[in-house]
Design a protein around this motif. Structure first.
Motif, PDB file in Angstrom:
ATOM      1  N   ALA A 133     -10.921  -8.637  -8.592  1.00  0.00           N
ATOM      2  CA  ALA A 133     -11.674  -8.147  -7.433  1.00  0.00           C
ATOM      3  C   ALA A 133     -12.828  -9.076  -7.078  1.00  0.00           C
ATOM      4  N   SER A 134     -13.347  -9.789  -8.073  1.00  0.00           N
ATOM      5  CA  SER A 134     -14.480 -10.673  -7.810  1.00  0.00           C
ATOM      6  C   SER A 134     -14.061 -11.997  -7.203  1.00  0.00           C
ATOM      7  N   SER A 149       0.814  -1.212   0.000  1.00  0.00           N
ATOM      8  CA  SER A 149       0.000   0.000   0.000  1.00  0.00           C
ATOM      9  C   SER A 149       0.849   1.266   0.000  1.00  0.00           C
ATOM     10  N   ALA A 150       2.130   1.109  -0.283  1.00  0.00           N
ATOM     11  CA  ALA A 150       3.004   2.284  -0.305  1.00  0.00           C
ATOM     12  C   ALA A 150       2.615   3.248  -1.414  1.00  0.00           C
ATOM     13  N   VAL A 151       2.065   2.713  -2.510  1.00  0.00           N
ATOM     14  CA  VAL A 151       1.562   3.548  -3.603  1.00  0.00           C
ATOM     15  C   VAL A 151       0.066   3.274  -3.700  1.00  0.00           C
ATOM     16  N   ASP A 152      -0.737   4.267  -3.424  1.00  0.00           N
ATOM     17  CA  ASP A 152      -2.185   4.043  -3.372  1.00  0.00           C
ATOM     18  C   ASP A 152      -2.720   3.549  -4.711  1.00  0.00           C
ATOM     19  N   VAL A 153      -2.370   4.245  -5.801  1.00  0.00           N
ATOM     20  CA  VAL A 153      -2.772   3.841  -7.146  1.00  0.00           C
ATOM     21  C   VAL A 153      -1.515   3.788  -8.010  1.00  0.00           C
ATOM     22  N   PRO A 154      -0.934   2.614  -8.205  1.00  0.00           N
ATOM     23  CA  PRO A 154       0.307   2.497  -8.986  1.00  0.00           C
ATOM     24  C   PRO A 154       0.126   2.939 -10.440  1.00  0.00           C
ATOM     25  N   ALA A 155       1.246   3.233 -11.082  1.00  0.00           N
ATOM     26  CA  ALA A 155       1.216   3.730 -12.460  1.00  0.00           C
ATOM     27  C   ALA A 155       1.244   2.609 -13.488  1.00  0.00           C
ATOM     28  N   ALA A 203      -4.448  -7.055  -2.921  1.00  0.00           N
ATOM     29  CA  ALA A 203      -4.235  -6.647  -1.528  1.00  0.00           C
ATOM     30  C   ALA A 203      -5.440  -5.897  -0.986  1.00  0.00           C
ATOM     31  N   ALA A 204      -5.984  -4.988  -1.784  1.00  0.00           N
ATOM     32  CA  ALA A 204      -7.129  -4.198  -1.318  1.00  0.00           C
ATOM     33  C   ALA A 204      -8.341  -5.084  -1.058  1.00  0.00           C
ATOM     34  N   ARG A 264     -10.152   2.021  -1.704  1.00  0.00           N
ATOM     35  CA  ARG A 264      -8.966   1.938  -2.559  1.00  0.00           C
ATOM     36  C   ARG A 264      -9.265   1.076  -3.786  1.00  0.00           C
ATOM     37  N   LEU A 265     -10.038   0.038  -3.596  1.00  0.00           N
ATOM     38  CA  LEU A 265     -10.390  -0.839  -4.708  1.00  0.00           C
ATOM     39  C   LEU A 265     -11.087  -0.045  -5.812  1.00  0.00           C
ATOM     40  N   GLN A 266     -11.984   0.855  -5.441  1.00  0.00           N
ATOM     41  CA  GLN A 266     -12.669   1.673  -6.433  1.00  0.00           C
ATOM     42  C   GLN A 266     -11.705   2.608  -7.145  1.00  0.00           C
ATOM     43  N   ARG A 267     -10.763   3.172  -6.406  1.00  0.00           N
ATOM     44  CA  ARG A 267      -9.772   4.061  -7.038  1.00  0.00           C
ATOM     45  C   ARG A 267      -8.915   3.294  -8.036  1.00  0.00           C
TER      46      ARG A 267
END
Length: 723
Positions: free
Chosen positions: A304-305, A257-263, A274-275, A283-286
């Protein structure tokens, strides 16, 4: 035309200098007598051109730099001002003669508050002082900034060998700490996609306990996907089962989780796992919203499912901040703190912001902490005080656009963190192609200002990012000016190393593929051929061949200039024929034949390396590339070196039976990732291991042959470093 003849024609009648004519003639003749071409030397002489007067003349920009240093020292600011002026090769007679003599760089030495005799006295002193100096070039040891530039440019071009060489030289400079050298090693392995080697680094566990730059966290997230998660997800296991089976929380909790939304796609994929396992629905939605394509979004939704339903009402905001921090959910920590500010967890919020380099929420976190201190709700200890200083530095360095960053770095004020800001924030800015013409011009002017100002080292250190971004610029007409600026910066590097030269070719190809107007096309080619004249040598022949490849494949608004430049490059390369190998000879003659030049008989050299080409006899060589006629062109050049059974090409943009069949049965498979479709390369990866693919590090047929040669010399079907 000789230099002396050009200067004499340019000076005209010296009677206009009254009784100083004889002294001026002696001054010019003495300089011409000791002139040594190709040594970045300089001369000063009067010329009858507009404006008339004395000019500083040289063959290259380095000569101009040296001449300016000397003249400014001897003349002083009150005696003269030195101003750069362009040479108009198709202009007056004086400029044409200077161009013929190779004196293509000019600066006007404008006399100010001094008499003409005193001005000439000072010029004579300057020339006499340097008259006895040795004109031979001395080797220059590259600085650590130049080596960092070469390292990252080599990685941008996927050249593992040049990157490793630059990294070795960096170690020897002693300028970088052991921690920074470890970060560079991780960056190298990540850019070359050597994930298992990265996972097995002996110091990785220790490194995970310390604060890391965002770029390193991005690489580590990709490594986790390819080495720990991807294979488990392929078996349709639930996300929480994958998370538990790989023991991700205990082993890599500080990274997940060090990078909330990786590039990167791989980084977002492992973050979704992880989320979902941690029930971090926000975070999953982001992460789902950040998907770059519909295909990636479908893949992330599928990941996610693969989990048990989240308990109703369970959100990250309701979780305990300390527990979130312990799980490494830094993005959730910051959001929870801002939603419900609490002085008792202020230190955790600051650490989470710094560890994730969260430039979006950093100003709000800093403001909240300062309000606590002002209201005596918080007494920062030594660690929090230090972290607040780092957070303040992060906030002060925030930039919201290319125009803002370029304007700031180009200002006459030192900005030592400019490169760090560029690396961590540029992905959040609007792309250059979306800027207005005025915005692009401001950005280009800022880069030029930095290049000639106090932040030049920041431009050098961030040159790989600038090149990567500029490579996308020609897609938009209004962004061409930025690309031109980066080309100029590349060409003016004091140390024109191989990575710098290759980066120039990459941008040149992009610029020409955009179909520039005839005027811009001529300017671009004249700039390229002047660079060839500067670097032409046996070691640069491959660069020249790559230049010719690009020119022959790009749109041609000015055929006459294209033919002239190609002819000049090939003829100069032929001058080095006794120091070239068979592959280079073969390419020279194939290109000469293609443009209608008389061909020469291929001279077999005595190098043992030339014997490797017979290994391709009776072999099937596959070529995946979107370049037109790639396989046909490669086959023609190979026919001078060996007799393959066939050279077969494929240009499919998606997975097809024909593509998969070629990838399976080819003895040697060249995968041109510079001109490729992502879906097609994924299909190749599915049936053929990466280390069995030959991936050119440059662009064009010349790069294909170089990659084949490298593979044959190493007696393998591929080279891991090139991947």
């Amino acid at each position: 035309m000789t230099v002396l003849e050009a200067l004499q024609c340019g000076m005209g009648d010296l009677a206009r200098f009254a009784n100083l004519g004889e002294r001026i003639e002696i001054l010019v003749e003495e300089q011409a007598r000791t002139w040594v071409s190709g040594t970045s030397s300089w001369l000063v002489a009067p010329l009858l051109r507009e404006p008339s007067g004395f000019y500083l003349l040289s063959e290259d920009r380095e000569g101009q730099r040296r001449g300016r240093e000397v003249l400014q020292a001897f003349l002083g600011p009150l005696s003269a001002a030195i101003e750069s002026v362009p040479l108009v090769a198709d202009g007056g007679d004086v400029d044409r003669r200077l161009d013929a003599a190779g004196l293509v760089h000019l600066s006007y030495v404008r006399r100010t508050a001094t008499t003409q005799p005193d001005f000439l006295d000072r010029l004579e002193d300057a020339v006499a002082t340097l008259k006895g100096k040795d004109a031979r070039l001395r080797p220059v040891r590259p600085s650590h900034v130049d080596l960092l530039r070469d390292f990252r440019l080599a990685l941008l071009q996927r050249d593992g060998h040049l990157a490793e060489r630059a990294l070795t030289d960096l170690r020897l400079t002693g300028q970088l700490s052991a921690e920074n050298l470890r970060f560079l090693t991780i960056e190298k392995l990540g850019r070359l996609e050597r994930w298992r080697e990265l996972r097995n680094l002996p110091y990785l566990t220790d490194l995970l306990r310390s604060r890391r730059p965002r770029a390193i966290n991005e690489v580590l997230l990709e490594m986790l996907w390819w080495t720990e998660v991807a294979e488990l997800c392929a078996t349709a296991r639930p996300s929480h089962a994958v998370y538990a089976e790989a023991d991700l929380g205990a082993r890599y909790g500080t990274v997940l989780s060090a990078v909330d939304v990786p590039a990167t796609e791989a980084g977002r994929a492992v973050s979704v796992v992880a989320a979902r396992a941690l029930s971090d629905t926000e975070r999953l939605q982001r992460l789902l919203l950040a998907a770059g394509t519909d295909l990636e979004r479908e893949r992330l939704q599928r990941l996610a499912s693969l989990a048990a339903p989240v308990a109703p009402g369970t959100t990250t905001a309701e979780n305990d901040v300390q527990e979130l921090f312990g799980q490494g959910q830094y993005g959730a920590v910051v959001l929870a703190f801002l939603e419900s500010p609490d002085p008792s967890v202020a230190d955790l919020a600051v650490q989470a912001t710094l560890d994730s380099e969260d430039s979006v929420h950093a100003p709000d976190v800093l403001t909240t902490i300062h309000s606590f201190i002002a209201e005596n709700l918080l007494q920062p200890g030594r660690r929090l005080q230090r972290d607040l200083e780092d957070l303040t530095q992060l906030v002060d360095g925030l930039c919201t656009s290319w125009v803002e960053w370029c304007s700031r770095v180009g200002a006459n004020e030192r900005w030592p963190d400019a490169t760090q800001v560029l690396r961590t924030q540029h992905r959040h800015w609007a792309a250059l192609r979306h800027l207005t013409q005025t915005g692009v011009r401001q950005a280009a002017d800022g880069i030029l200002g930095a290049w000639t100002g106090v932040n030049q080292d920041q431009v050098i250190a961030g040159l790989d990012v600038l090149c990567e971004v500029a490579a996308e610029a020609p897609v938009s007409v209004q962004a061409l000016e930025f690309c031109d600026t980066i080309l100029l910066v590349l060409a003016e590097q004091q140390n024109l190393s191989a990575p710098v030269r290759e980066a120039y070719l990459v941008l040149l190809e992009q610029l020409l593929e955009a179909g520039p107007a005839q005027t811009r096309y001529r300017e671009t080619l004249e700039h390229a051929v002047s660079l060839w004249r500067r670097i032409s040598a046996p070691t640069a022949v491959d660069w020249g061949l790559g230049l010719v490849d690009i020119l022959l494949n790009a749109p041609v608004p000015a055929p006459d200039l294209q033919v002239a430049v190609v002819t000049e490059v090939l003829n100069k390369a032929r001058d080095f024929q006794h120091r070239l190998n068979s592959r280079q000879h073969s390419e020279l003659e194939a290109l000469a034949e293609e443009v209608g030049l008389p061909t020469r008989k291929l001279q077999k050299t005595a190098e043992s390396a030339d014997d490797v080409w017979n290994r391709l006899d009776n072999a099937v060589i596959g070529v995946y590339s979107l370049l037109p006629r790639a396989a046909e062109s490669l086959g023609k050049r190979l026919s001078r070196l060996c007799v393959p059974r066939s050279v077969e090409g494929n240009a499919d943009t998606v997975s097809t039976p024909a593509l998969r069949a070629l990838a399976t049965r080819a003895d040697y498979l060249i995968v041109d990732t510079w001109h490729a479709a992502h879906a097609a390369t994924n299909a190749i990866d599915a049936v053929r291991a990466r280390n069995q693919q030959i991936m050119p590090q440059g662009r064009g047929i010349t790069a294909f042959l170089q990659a084949l040669e490298h593979t044959l010399l190493n007696c393998s079907g591929g080279d891991e470093d090139s991947g």
